[in-house]
Design a protein around this motif. Structure first.
Motif, mmCIF file in Angstrom:
data_model
loop_
_atom_site.group_PDB
_atom_site.id
_atom_site.type_symbol
_atom_site.label_atom_id
_atom_site.label_comp_id
_atom_site.label_asym_id
_atom_site.label_seq_id
_atom_site.Cartn_x
_atom_site.Cartn_y
_atom_site.Cartn_z
ATOM 1 N N LEU A 93 66.326 32.029 -6.547
ATOM 2 C CA LEU A 93 65.664 33.024 -5.696
ATOM 3 C C LEU A 93 65.372 32.416 -4.337
ATOM 4 O O LEU A 93 64.985 31.258 -4.241
ATOM 5 C CB LEU A 93 64.341 33.482 -6.335
ATOM 6 N N GLY A 95 63.959 33.828 -0.148
ATOM 7 C CA GLY A 95 63.514 34.966 0.644
ATOM 8 C C GLY A 95 63.698 34.734 2.132
ATOM 9 O O GLY A 95 63.808 33.595 2.585
ATOM 10 N N MET A 97 62.419 36.008 6.109
ATOM 11 C CA MET A 97 61.583 36.816 6.992
ATOM 12 C C MET A 97 62.498 37.505 7.985
ATOM 13 O O MET A 97 63.261 36.837 8.688
ATOM 14 C CB MET A 97 60.618 35.892 7.747
ATOM 15 N N ALA A 128 61.016 39.156 3.111
ATOM 16 C CA ALA A 128 59.591 38.824 3.192
ATOM 17 C C ALA A 128 58.942 39.685 4.280
ATOM 18 O O ALA A 128 58.542 39.211 5.332
ATOM 19 C CB ALA A 128 59.406 37.339 3.472
ATOM 20 N N GLU A 131 55.082 39.111 4.886
ATOM 21 C CA GLU A 131 54.860 37.897 5.675
ATOM 22 C C GLU A 131 55.220 38.125 7.142
ATOM 23 O O GLU A 131 54.486 37.721 8.049
ATOM 24 C CB GLU A 131 55.684 36.739 5.095
ATOM 25 N N GLN A 212 54.250 35.138 -1.758
ATOM 26 C CA GLN A 212 55.378 34.207 -1.881
ATOM 27 C C GLN A 212 55.328 33.463 -3.215
ATOM 28 O O GLN A 212 56.367 33.215 -3.838
ATOM 29 C CB GLN A 212 55.417 33.223 -0.700
ATOM 30 N N ASP A 215 56.791 35.826 -5.565
ATOM 31 C CA ASP A 215 58.256 35.878 -5.421
ATOM 32 C C ASP A 215 58.888 34.760 -6.236
ATOM 33 O O ASP A 215 59.829 34.975 -7.007
ATOM 34 C CB ASP A 215 58.671 35.648 -3.949
ATOM 35 N N VAL A 231 65.626 26.366 0.081
ATOM 36 C CA VAL A 231 64.885 26.647 1.320
ATOM 37 C C VAL A 231 65.020 25.469 2.289
ATOM 38 O O VAL A 231 65.513 24.415 1.905
ATOM 39 C CB VAL A 231 63.368 26.855 1.059
ATOM 40 N N GLN A 235 59.427 24.821 4.045
ATOM 41 C CA GLN A 235 58.842 25.654 2.997
ATOM 42 C C GLN A 235 58.274 24.829 1.838
ATOM 43 O O GLN A 235 57.758 25.380 0.869
ATOM 44 C CB GLN A 235 59.893 26.636 2.446
HETATM 45 N N1 TRP Z 1 58.298 32.078 3.795
HETATM 46 C C1 TRP Z 1 59.725 32.226 3.840
HETATM 47 C C2 TRP Z 1 60.193 32.075 5.306
HETATM 48 O O1 TRP Z 1 59.427 31.828 6.159
HETATM 49 C C3 TRP Z 1 60.178 33.543 3.268
HETATM 50 C C4 TRP Z 1 59.890 33.710 1.805
HETATM 51 C C5 TRP Z 1 59.052 34.630 1.236
HETATM 52 C C6 TRP Z 1 60.456 32.965 0.739
HETATM 53 N N2 TRP Z 1 59.065 34.527 -0.115
HETATM 54 C C7 TRP Z 1 59.906 33.531 -0.463
HETATM 55 C C8 TRP Z 1 61.334 31.895 0.662
HETATM 56 C C9 TRP Z 1 60.229 33.028 -1.712
HETATM 57 C C10 TRP Z 1 61.666 31.398 -0.595
HETATM 58 C C11 TRP Z 1 61.106 31.969 -1.769
HETATM 59 O O2 TRP Z 1 61.346 32.198 5.597
#
Ligand code: TRP
Ligand code: SF4
Length: 524
Positions: A93, A95, A97, A128, A131, A212, A215, A231, A235
């Motif tokens: 997984l 994510g 932004m 995200a 966020e 997060q 997530d 990531v 992160q």
């Molecule tokens: N915080 C991450 C960013 O700044 C985005 C994100 C949100 C994310 N939820 C996540 C990344 C879960 C990895 C897993 O890009």
């Protein structure tokens, strides 16, 4: 291959007061700050990120980003590699932004998700949006527009959304419920220490942090399983918190023990040593005897002395190895059920239960089974993978706000071509010098393009470019021309695939026209 120090890929904005994010000075890895990664090696020593190279052999058929050292670090990736080798369940997984166009830096993460999906992972990717709205101040309209672009590129690059799952944070009710639950195991003081939050930090920003965490643990809602989160190293604070919170949510903690009293890891080593030395054909080893032995045989230090003290207090109690289930959050029913399920000799105490005929692995399994059967989650601590940030084409950082420094996946192919043609290189002043000394491929953003993207899976090609460059056979003009053409082809092909992905994306149940009203956060 490039093994040197690279700055991060985008410039995160400074705080509203014009300074960097609060606490940025003492938070070297800051997800919303403007800190750069000065030295990847520091991350190993300072934060306990592990080197990926050591694990390469454990991964069947590793991805080229792994083989080329672009993926340089990880936390606890072993269980993921094991699941992959043994055909067991695991998940991936990550994510995004949606703050701007997806660019070639994001492509690294897209590729990592897709590769794990191809290796059999349950694959998830998310937008995200909470966020972006709370921590970066984007409006819902801006978010909708960019969200679509991220998802289209991800699908165009090979993500299978029918097999995997795409979602946005704000509309995933299960994620929100989980976030609320996890929030009960995260303290403000901790967010302060980790992220530099203070009295000015908005509650919504904090909510985006527990979101997060949710997530990251979401793939385990069906069933606990190893989960990897690819990531950038910025992160990592989120990953550490997610691992801690996942552990705190557990009903039981399984440890090894030698007597009825509690011991920490260092004390336990002493107990184990004493037991190993004194255990002789089934004779009972008493705690006092172990204390005498430790005092006679082991150099005095604080750990030994604490072990001795505990052993003396236990007196004639026999020392016997066992696994211990400590009650962390278990309900009474769960604790009863656990004790009932332990095979062989067992002993029950107020806050823990000991099993004398069970190995740790089986105990872990049992603890998880009982927890899941009694309303808990049984989370496996999530793993992570870290990749290097790409250098900007103009040297320095790759920054979303400097178009010439990066190549957007939406760039017109001709613009992509031009950007590569005008990129900085690691070349020498004159062709003559270049032939004599060779180019500095390790310092060259163009070489990075070859290694991270343009060579694809073709290691031989990447090596050829590198060797011809450092050997002085390759001159920058021709090298950039070749890279620029490859970039143009890549963009043409990618954008065609994006067109094709449209239909598939429409058929999924993701709301990309949110009718949400609101006021964007102001912490940007
Ligand atoms: N915080 C991450 C960013 O700044 C985005 C994100 C949100 C994310 N939820 C996540 C990344 C879960 C990895 C897993 O890009
Ligand atoms: Fe970079 Fe290519 Fe020049 Fe070498 S020859 S420095 S890889 S542009």
């Amino acid at each position: 291959m490039t093994r040197d120090i690279r700055p991060r890929d985008d410039d995160r904005p400074v705080a509203a007061d014009g300074g960097t994010a609060p606490g940025a000075d003492d938070v070297a890895l800051d997800p919303w700050g403007s800190s750069t990664v000065e030295d990847y090696r520091n991350l190993f020593a300072e934060f306990g990120i592990e080197e990926f190279d050591e694990l390469l052999e454990a991964v069947p058929d590793p991805h080229y980003l792994m083989r080329r050292g672009v993926i340089f670090g990880h936390r606890d990736y072993r269980p993921v590699a094991r699941a992959m080798r043994e055909g067991e369940d695991f998940a991936v997984l990550s994510g995004f932004m949606p703050t701007g166009d997806p660019h070639i830096g994001h492509k690294l993460v897209f590729d990592e998700i897709i590769w794990h999906q191809e290796q059999g992972a349950d694959a998830y990717s998310l937008i995200a949006d909470l966020e972006a709205h709370s921590a970066r101040g984007l409006s819902w309209d801006e978010i909708d527009e960019h969200a679509r672009d991220y998802l289209l590129s991800l699908v165009a690059l090979g993500f299978d959304p029918e097999d995997g799952e795409l979602y946005r944070q704000s509309t995933n009710r299960e994620v929100q419920d989980l976030a609320f639950e996890l929030g009960s195991k995260a303290r403000f003081a901790e967010l302060q220490a980790i992220y530099g939050f203070d009295g000015e930090t908005s509650v919504s920003h904090m909510q985006s942090v527990v979101t997060q965490m949710a997530d990251i643990l979401y793939p385990q809602l069906d069933e606990p399983k190893p989960t990897v989160v690819p990531v950038g190293p910025d992160q990592d604070p989120h990953m550490r918190l997610a691992r801690d919170v996942a552990t705190r949510m557990r009903y039981f903690k399984v440890t090894e023990a030698y007597a009825s009293f509690e011991a920490d890891d260092a004390e336990r080593e002493h107990l184990a040593a004493a037991y190993a030395a004194l255990d002789d054909d089934g004779e009972t080893v008493r705690c006092v005897d172990a204390a005498d032995w430790l005092e006679a045989e082991m150099a005095p230090d604080a750990d030994r002395d604490r072990a001795v003290e505990k052993l003396r207090a236990a007196g004639k109690e026999p020392l016997r190895p066992r696994v211990r289930f400590l009650d962390r959050n278990a309900t009474d029913e769960a604790f009863d059920a656990l004790v009932a399920a332990i095979d062989g000799e067992k002993r029950r105490y107020e806050e823990h239960a000991d099993a004398f005929e069970m190995d740790v692995e089986r105990a872990e399994e049992l603890a998880r089974e009982i927890e899941v059967d009694h309303g808990g989650f049984g989370f496996v601590p999530p793993s992570s993978l870290y990749h290097r940030f790409m250098t900007g084409l103009t040297g320095g950082k790759m920054s979303s706000s400097v178009p010439a420094s990066h190549i957007s996946l939406l760039d017109d192919p001709e613009d992509g071509y031009d950007k590569v043609k005008s990129a900085t290189t690691g070349g020498r002043e004159t062709a003559e010098l270049q032939r004599e000394l060779g180019g500095e491929a390790d310092e060259c953003p163009v070489y990075e393009l070859y290694a991270y993207l343009l060579s694809g899976d073709d290691d031989a090609f990447a090596r050829e470019v590198y060797e011809e460059c450092v050997g002085g056979e390759r001159l920058c003009g021709g090298c950039k021309e070749q890279a620029a053409e490859l970039m143009r082809e890549f963009l043409e092909d990618h954008q065609e695939k994006r067109e094709e992905a449209n239909e598939l994306l429409e058929s999924l149940d993701i709301d990309l026209d949110s009718e949400r009203r609101g006021v964007p956060g102001d912490e940007h």
